[in-house]
Motif scaffolding. Structure first.
Motif: not given
Length: 218
Positions: A25-29
């Motif tokens: 999940w990119v936004e939350e790394q």
């Protein structure tokens, strides 16, 4: 070797569907992994069934590779991290955890996570039955509609989802897959020593199969 992911824009979030059978999940790394079943090899070997020992190390080594590639701030394990009762395979998890002390690790408890919670807390795992990080609710098992909370979209494991392909000569091949339904997604089992169950799809579902180290829309 880490293979290129498939980027999937979903609920205004960017999800990388990894051929290694995990989700980033990119936004939350955040790296999201389901159903490793560490200790399953030791469980079967203890019962006299010959299973290669290196399977456990291979799974943990692959997670290490994913960490170096994607540099997550946290990892969410969607249950069944350790397969059953204590055995020598636990030592591999202890050693591996010590290599990544800076990463927050969360275990959403699964039906096979029967060890005392103290074992996990001693390794600095945070434990949850379910976990909400909007817009998602993380669970080990799929949730019934009545159980879903806060209108969050569920991401879960447990099923070990697969999709079956049919060839012209009646060949059948079941591949691991990511299955996105209307209210919840089921991600593939990460562990090598796991099976696959063909998941039924209905109109509107999105299914992504993992074939030859590539994620493809099905």
């Amino acid at each position: 070797m880490i293979f290129p992911p498939l980027s999937f824009e979903f609920l205004q979030q960017t999800l990388l569907l990894l051929p290694e059978k995990a989700l980033f999940w990119v936004e939350e790394q955040t790296l999201i992994i389901a159903d490793i079943h560490l200790g399953k090899v030791g469980h079967f070997r203890k019962a006299g069934i010959g299973i290669p020992k290196q399977m456990e190390q291979d799974d943990l080594a692959l997670i290490s590779d994913l960490i170096y590639e994607y540099k997550p701030l946290q990892i969410i394990f969607l249950g069944d991290l350790f397969h059953s009762e204590m055995n020598n395979d636990w030592d591999w998890l202890v050693m591996w955890r010590s290599m990544f002390k800076e990463i927050d690790m969360i275990l959403v408890l699964g039906n096979h996570d029967i060890l005392s919670k103290k074992f996990y807390s001693d390794l600095n795992f945070t434990l949850h039955n379910t976990l909400v990080i909007e817009p998602f609710l993380f669970s080990h098992e799929p949730l019934k509609a009545i159980e879903q909370a806060n209108d969050a979209y569920v991401i879960c494991g447990h099923i070990h989802p697969g999709v079956t392909l049919k060839g012209g000569a009646r060949q059948l091949l079941t591949l691991p897959c990511f299955h996105f339904g209307a209210r919840q997604a089921i991600i593939p089992a990460f562990g090598k020593f796991t099976g696959k169950v063909c998941v039924k799809s209905i109109k509107g579902d999105r299914v992504f199969a993992i074939a030859k180290n590539k994620v493809v829309s099905f």
